[in-house]
Design a protein around this motif. Sequence first.
Motif, PDB file in Angstrom:
ATOM      1  N   ARG A 131     -98.348   8.477 -35.853  1.00 36.69           N
ATOM      2  CA  ARG A 131     -98.147   7.729 -37.253  1.00 36.69           C
ATOM      3  C   ARG A 131     -99.445   8.011 -38.347  1.00 36.69           C
ATOM      4  NH1 ARG A 131     -96.397   2.378 -36.064  1.00 36.69           N
ATOM      5  NH2 ARG A 131     -95.684   3.277 -33.869  1.00 36.69           N
TER       6      ARG A 131
ATOM      7  N   ASP B  18     -96.309   8.115 -43.269  1.00 34.18           N
ATOM      8  CA  ASP B  18     -95.677   6.874 -43.255  1.00 34.18           C
ATOM      9  C   ASP B  18     -93.966   7.083 -43.660  1.00 34.18           C
ATOM     10  OD1 ASP B  18     -96.874   5.616 -46.571  1.00 34.18           O
ATOM     11  OD2 ASP B  18     -95.899   7.566 -46.065  1.00 34.18           O
TER      12      ASP B  18
ATOM     13  N   ASN C 240     -91.694   6.817 -36.379  1.00 29.50           N
ATOM     14  CA  ASN C 240     -92.961   6.245 -35.879  1.00 29.50           C
ATOM     15  C   ASN C 240     -92.780   5.669 -34.539  1.00 29.50           C
ATOM     16  OD1 ASN C 240     -94.238   8.098 -37.765  1.00 29.50           O
ATOM     17  ND2 ASN C 240     -94.934   6.214 -38.962  1.00 29.50           N
TER      18      ASN C 240
END
Lengths: 116, 107
Positions: free
Chosen positions: A30, A54, A74
């Motif tokens: 992530r 993101d 993620n």
Amino acid sequence: QVQLLESGGGVVQPGKSLKLSCAVSGLNFRSHGMHWVRQAPGKGLEWLAVVSYDGNYKYYVDSVKGRFTISRDNSKNTVYLQMDSLRSEDTAVYYCAKGTRELDYWGQGTPVIVSS
Amino acid sequence: DIQMTQSPSSLSASLGERVTITCRASQGISSNLAWYQQQPGKAPKLLIYGSSALQPGVPSRFSGGGSGTEFTLTISNLQPEDVATYYCQKYDSAPWTFGQGTKVEIK
């Protein structure tokens, strides 16, 4: 160690869709941007798309804009490439790669053949 | 969009020889350039980033240089395992365009 494993490639008819996946392990997924790159038979590398760490920033090369969609989950350490309205010229090996700047880790690639 | 042009498209050199590949950007990209090696049948591998920084684990016979619009990749003392196609790539901004590649063979 860091591993990127693509899946989902195969033979598909022109005009149809295919979704590629790239499962990543061995790093903090992530925190990094992710890319898709392809290589047509006997040709060079073509950068296709990027998604930010993101998922809020995405960018595509003109040749796939409006037909391909990059996304990421993620929670699953996975990046995807949804490919719609496939054409014969999309036949290639598709690689995922990790990097916010240079691409420092690559998967082994998954082949996509668009043919009737 | 910025275009990346490599030269030559291919070259053949003897073992132990020094080889230089050039990559030119159509506009300035500072030092935001990487070089990759793709051996036959394999995925690309990062060699150099930031125009001249060697990726850990890459032999020191590989070196890069340049900034702005002109960049070089040099292989000193060419080895059999260096047979590959080499690509430059810009990453100053999207799109992350690659050069067309330079195929290196042993004479």
